[in-house]
Write an enzyme that holds these catalytic residues in place. Structure first.
Site, mmCIF file in Angstrom:
data_model
loop_
_atom_site.group_PDB
_atom_site.id
_atom_site.type_symbol
_atom_site.label_atom_id
_atom_site.label_comp_id
_atom_site.label_asym_id
_atom_site.label_seq_id
_atom_site.Cartn_x
_atom_site.Cartn_y
_atom_site.Cartn_z
ATOM 1 N N GLY A 69 -2.285 -2.562 -1.659
ATOM 2 C CA GLY A 69 -2.767 -1.791 -2.789
ATOM 3 C C GLY A 69 -3.496 -0.525 -2.403
ATOM 4 N N THR A 70 -4.299 -0.575 -1.344
ATOM 5 C CA THR A 70 -5.068 0.604 -0.945
ATOM 6 C C THR A 70 -4.152 1.742 -0.534
ATOM 7 O OG1 THR A 70 -6.979 -0.712 -0.285
ATOM 8 C CG2 THR A 70 -6.778 1.482 0.676
ATOM 9 N N ASN A 148 -10.832 -5.540 -11.690
ATOM 10 C CA ASN A 148 -10.926 -6.644 -10.740
ATOM 11 C C ASN A 148 -12.224 -7.428 -10.867
ATOM 12 O OD1 ASN A 148 -11.715 -3.937 -9.639
ATOM 13 N ND2 ASN A 148 -12.638 -5.195 -8.037
ATOM 14 N N GLN A 176 -4.610 -6.130 -9.618
ATOM 15 C CA GLN A 176 -5.244 -7.347 -10.134
ATOM 16 C C GLN A 176 -4.427 -8.002 -11.245
ATOM 17 O OE1 GLN A 176 -8.064 -9.937 -9.137
ATOM 18 N NE2 GLN A 176 -8.179 -7.837 -8.376
ATOM 19 N N SER A 196 0.034 -5.391 -4.883
ATOM 20 C CA SER A 196 -0.357 -5.979 -3.602
ATOM 21 C C SER A 196 -0.040 -7.462 -3.616
ATOM 22 C CB SER A 196 -1.857 -5.763 -3.351
ATOM 23 O OG SER A 196 -2.216 -6.174 -2.050
ATOM 24 N N ALA A 197 0.740 -7.916 -2.631
ATOM 25 C CA ALA A 197 1.324 -9.262 -2.666
ATOM 26 C C ALA A 197 0.300 -10.382 -2.609
ATOM 27 C CB ALA A 197 2.328 -9.423 -1.522
ATOM 28 N N HIS A 198 -0.806 -10.186 -1.892
ATOM 29 C CA HIS A 198 -1.719 -11.317 -1.678
ATOM 30 C C HIS A 198 -2.514 -11.685 -2.925
ATOM 31 C CE1 HIS A 198 -5.834 -9.434 -1.216
ATOM 32 N NE2 HIS A 198 -5.086 -8.363 -1.133
ATOM 33 N N THR A 234 8.584 1.197 10.550
ATOM 34 C CA THR A 234 9.473 0.031 10.508
ATOM 35 C C THR A 234 8.995 -0.948 9.447
ATOM 36 O OG1 THR A 234 9.974 0.277 12.848
ATOM 37 C CG2 THR A 234 10.438 -1.867 11.853
ATOM 38 N N CYS A 323 -13.935 -6.100 -1.533
ATOM 39 C CA CYS A 323 -14.005 -4.883 -0.721
ATOM 40 C C CYS A 323 -15.417 -4.328 -0.638
ATOM 41 C CB CYS A 323 -13.067 -3.817 -1.294
ATOM 42 S SG CYS A 323 -11.350 -4.360 -1.365
#
Length: 390
Positions: A69-70, A148, A176, A196-198, A234, A323
């Protein structure tokens, strides 16, 4: 362990890990190579791109993979400003994630002007405020889809309708929100959207930026021709596959998970409100709140002290954004909502995920109630309150 900090990160889902493992072991090839095994990796990346695009109603060639995300937020802001012919004025809000705010502060040092829109007591931006701040040189508006810390879901479609009339790109940080509420980029009317996947059961270190076709944006990195010459480096094939699997699973389960998790949220809000006096719910009390978000201020005590008490009992929660962990300043989000220092410093966020159940609420309340009582007994502020001292 009682894990109630899913807004910070979510556990990697079993199905996601299984989908990733082949690309961490035997399928190790560089997806940019031309031989057959490498082309299979490229095909897997393209499948994940398609999966993510279909969930948010985008075209596959509008999805660009990033490290999270960042990076997506940085790219949206810096890339748009570099490509813009309008000027160097940004509009955002006072309650954005630091992935937006710190970039805007940096851009101010580079000569950009930034307008930080206020929010009301529930965290909402007024469309009229946005309309009033638009200038001929405004080159970007960036307003997050869901906060968030307090879970407020912004009226993005109403806000983007304004910017679209003025021909200004609109970016929304949906980190979020993704996987927890339905997202349709066409209905939202945005030109860029960060993921963001996590945050929805995927791996850390992988994200994406949706960029609507024909939106002017320059590359953040220079180097190879990956991501159609837009994001050099990559590709993280295992992470990309995991992200696609995680978002697809979340979207499939959303019709059942959204009401289930929302019920957990509402139950905890009711339990805290009824059983812990002098507790104040932060954010909106209406429907436009993330399903898993509960944020309360507990008067007369500090959130950090309460968090440590919960931690000693095996409960994971948060005082706000992960964060900002270790920051001594009160939450900028809560301060923007109009809370004073005492209430802002006395806040805790609990956030539910797919693995939480109603039993977790019972266990939390068994820990939380005595912890609050204990800390208040030690609090000079509470002692003054009991004695009626102003």
């Amino acid at each position: 362990m009682l894990y109630l900090d899913n807004a910070a990160t979510t556990p990697l889902r079993t199905q996601v890990l299984e989908s990733m493992l082949p690309y961490l072991t035997e399928n190790f090839y560089n997806p940019s190579s031309v031989y057959t095994p490498a082309r299979k990796i490229r095909a897997a990346i393209d499948d994940s791109r398609q999966n993510i695009a279909s969930v948010i109603n985008a075209a596959p060639d509008e999805i660009f993979f990033t490290s999270g995300g960042t990076e997506s937020d940085n790219w949206a802001i810096k890339g748009t400003l570099e490509a813009s012919k309008r000027g160097r004025h940004i509009i955002t809000t006072e309650t954005e994630h630091h992935g937006i705010l710190y970039v805007c502060k940096h851009m101010e040092k580079q000569g950009c002007e930034v307008t930080y829109l206020p929010v009301d007591g529930e965290g909402f931006v007024k469309p009229s405020d946005l309309e009033a701040t638009i200038r001929p040189e405004t080159s970007l508006v960036s307003i997050m889809l869901a906060n968030n810390e307090v879970g407020t879901i912004q009226p993005i479609a109403a806000l983007s309708e304004i910017t679209n009339r003025h021909g200004i790109p609109f970016h929304t940080d949906a980190v979020q929100a993704a996987g927890h509420i339905p997202i349709d980029v066409e209905k939202l009317g945005v030109q860029m959207l960060s993921l963001s996947a996590h945050k929805f059961g995927g791996p850390k270190g992988i994200g994406a930026l949706y960029v609507k076709k024909d939106t002017p944006i320059f590359s953040l990195f220079q180097g190879g021709a990956q991501e159609r010459n837009r994001r050099a480096g990559t590709e993280n094939a295992a992470g990309i596959v995991g992200m696609g699997t995680a978002l697809s699973l979340s979207a499939k389960e959303l019709p059942c998970e959204l009401p289930r998790v929302s019920a957990l949220r509402d139950t905890l809000i009711r339990e805290i409100s009824e059983k812990i006096p002098h507790s104040i719910l932060n954010g909106t009390t209406g429907e436009n709140r993330l399903p898993g978000n509960v944020n309360f201020s507990f008067r007369f005590i500090e959130g950090e002290s309460l968090l440590l008490h919960l931690d000693m009992q095996g409960c994971c929660a948060s005082t706000g954004s992960a964060c900002s962990s270790g920051a001594l300043e009160p939450s900028h989000v809560l301060m923007a909502l109009g809370l004073g220092h005492e209430l802002a410093n006395g806040a805790l966020r609990f956030s539910f995920g797919t693995e939480n159940t109603s039993a977790d609420i019972k266990k939390l309340m068994e820990i939380l109630c005595p912890a609050v009582d204990k800390l208040r007994i030690l609090s000079p502020l509470y002692d003054d309150f009991i004695k009626g001292v102003n």
